[in-house]
Motif scaffolding. Structure first.
Motif, mmCIF file in Angstrom:
data_model
loop_
_atom_site.group_PDB
_atom_site.id
_atom_site.type_symbol
_atom_site.label_atom_id
_atom_site.label_comp_id
_atom_site.label_asym_id
_atom_site.label_seq_id
_atom_site.Cartn_x
_atom_site.Cartn_y
_atom_site.Cartn_z
ATOM 1 N N ASN A 85 37.752 47.466 48.489
ATOM 2 C CA ASN A 85 38.466 46.950 49.655
ATOM 3 C C ASN A 85 37.504 46.544 50.765
ATOM 4 O O ASN A 85 37.642 45.464 51.338
ATOM 5 C CB ASN A 85 39.466 47.991 50.164
ATOM 6 C CG ASN A 85 40.355 47.440 51.238
ATOM 7 O OD1 ASN A 85 40.931 46.360 51.091
ATOM 8 N ND2 ASN A 85 40.475 48.166 52.334
ATOM 9 N N LYS A 89 36.993 42.770 47.694
ATOM 10 C CA LYS A 89 37.206 42.454 46.274
ATOM 11 C C LYS A 89 38.480 43.055 45.690
ATOM 12 O O LYS A 89 38.876 42.697 44.593
ATOM 13 C CB LYS A 89 36.000 42.910 45.457
ATOM 14 C CG LYS A 89 34.743 42.154 45.829
ATOM 15 C CD LYS A 89 33.589 42.496 44.940
ATOM 16 C CE LYS A 89 32.388 41.653 45.349
ATOM 17 N NZ LYS A 89 31.304 41.782 44.407
ATOM 18 N N LYS A 91 41.636 42.728 46.726
ATOM 19 C CA LYS A 91 42.710 41.734 46.658
ATOM 20 C C LYS A 91 42.534 40.821 45.448
ATOM 21 O O LYS A 91 43.495 40.555 44.722
ATOM 22 C CB LYS A 91 42.754 40.909 47.944
ATOM 23 C CG LYS A 91 43.898 39.923 47.976
ATOM 24 C CD LYS A 91 43.964 39.192 49.299
ATOM 25 C CE LYS A 91 45.134 38.221 49.317
ATOM 26 N NZ LYS A 91 45.230 37.514 50.607
ATOM 27 N N GLN A 92 41.295 40.357 45.196
ATOM 28 C CA GLN A 92 41.051 39.490 44.035
ATOM 29 C C GLN A 92 41.342 40.213 42.732
ATOM 30 O O GLN A 92 41.883 39.623 41.799
ATOM 31 C CB GLN A 92 39.599 38.966 44.033
ATOM 32 C CG GLN A 92 39.333 37.955 45.093
ATOM 33 C CD GLN A 92 38.378 38.487 46.154
ATOM 34 O OE1 GLN A 92 37.941 39.631 46.101
ATOM 35 N NE2 GLN A 92 38.068 37.659 47.130
ATOM 36 N N LEU A 93 40.986 41.488 42.666
ATOM 37 C CA LEU A 93 41.249 42.273 41.459
ATOM 38 C C LEU A 93 42.750 42.404 41.233
ATOM 39 O O LEU A 93 43.231 42.249 40.101
ATOM 40 C CB LEU A 93 40.590 43.650 41.575
ATOM 41 C CG LEU A 93 40.652 44.558 40.361
ATOM 42 C CD1 LEU A 93 39.980 43.907 39.155
ATOM 43 C CD2 LEU A 93 39.990 45.891 40.670
ATOM 44 N N LEU A 95 45.041 40.328 42.319
ATOM 45 C CA LEU A 95 45.528 38.996 41.941
ATOM 46 C C LEU A 95 45.270 38.713 40.463
ATOM 47 O O LEU A 95 46.171 38.236 39.747
ATOM 48 C CB LEU A 95 44.861 37.912 42.795
ATOM 49 C CG LEU A 95 45.378 37.771 44.223
ATOM 50 C CD1 LEU A 95 44.424 36.922 45.057
ATOM 51 C CD2 LEU A 95 46.773 37.176 44.219
ATOM 52 N N ARG A 96 44.071 39.001 39.989
ATOM 53 C CA ARG A 96 43.725 38.764 38.568
ATOM 54 C C ARG A 96 44.595 39.592 37.636
ATOM 55 O O ARG A 96 44.894 39.160 36.523
ATOM 56 C CB ARG A 96 42.253 39.065 38.319
ATOM 57 C CG ARG A 96 41.326 37.951 38.710
ATOM 58 C CD ARG A 96 39.944 38.091 38.087
ATOM 59 N NE ARG A 96 39.356 39.407 38.328
ATOM 60 C CZ ARG A 96 38.540 39.699 39.323
ATOM 61 N NH1 ARG A 96 38.205 38.787 40.201
ATOM 62 N NH2 ARG A 96 38.050 40.898 39.449
ATOM 63 N N TRP A 101 50.983 38.469 44.312
ATOM 64 C CA TRP A 101 50.995 37.004 44.296
ATOM 65 C C TRP A 101 50.738 36.536 45.719
ATOM 66 O O TRP A 101 51.110 37.184 46.684
ATOM 67 C CB TRP A 101 52.345 36.478 43.821
ATOM 68 C CG TRP A 101 52.641 36.897 42.443
ATOM 69 C CD1 TRP A 101 52.367 36.210 41.301
ATOM 70 C CD2 TRP A 101 53.268 38.112 42.008
ATOM 71 N NE1 TRP A 101 52.770 36.926 40.198
ATOM 72 C CE2 TRP A 101 53.341 38.086 40.605
ATOM 73 C CE3 TRP A 101 53.783 39.214 42.679
ATOM 74 C CZ2 TRP A 101 53.892 39.124 39.864
ATOM 75 C CZ3 TRP A 101 54.326 40.246 41.936
ATOM 76 C CH2 TRP A 101 54.381 40.193 40.554
ATOM 77 N N VAL A 102 50.143 35.368 45.838
ATOM 78 C CA VAL A 102 49.859 34.801 47.160
ATOM 79 C C VAL A 102 51.015 33.958 47.612
ATOM 80 O O VAL A 102 51.695 33.334 46.889
ATOM 81 C CB VAL A 102 48.574 33.955 47.136
ATOM 82 C CG1 VAL A 102 48.322 33.319 48.485
ATOM 83 C CG2 VAL A 102 47.410 34.814 46.739
#
Length: 102
Positions: A85, A89, A91-93, A95-96, A101-102
């Protein structure tokens, strides 16, 4: 250990915790703040909690809780999540892993 791995891969985000662990609550709150909806297993109330805790220790979780799986992979404990955090990183994890969802 198979049970923990199976449960850990059953949802985009899985947190193994104990009902009295304030750090686990903080991690859950952090993930929810991104819009995630983690599956939470409280080891002290789960019928197989002792076995699951032993398996988490065997997987290298010290302390055993919180233990966080994201995208079917064991990420680690509170230190790893907080580090991700702080570095931007987490948030990207999430999302992947299709946890948010954005």
């Amino acid at each position: 250990m198979d049970m923990v791995m199976k449960l850990g891969s059953s949802s985009a985000v899985v947190i193994f915790t104990k009902s009295s662990c304030c750090i686990s609550h903080t991690i859950e709150t952090l993930i929810r703040s991104f819009g995630g909806n983690p599956t939470v297993y409280e080891l002290d109330t789960h019928p197989n909690g002792k076995k699951m805790e032993k398996a988490l220790i065997e997987l290298g979780c010290q302390p055993s809780v919180p233990a966080i799986f994201i995208g079917k992979e064991l990420v680690g404990g509170a230190n790893e999540i907080m580090s991700l955090n702080v570095r931007g990183k987490l948030k990207q994890l999430l999302l992947r892993a299709n946890a948010i969802w954005v």
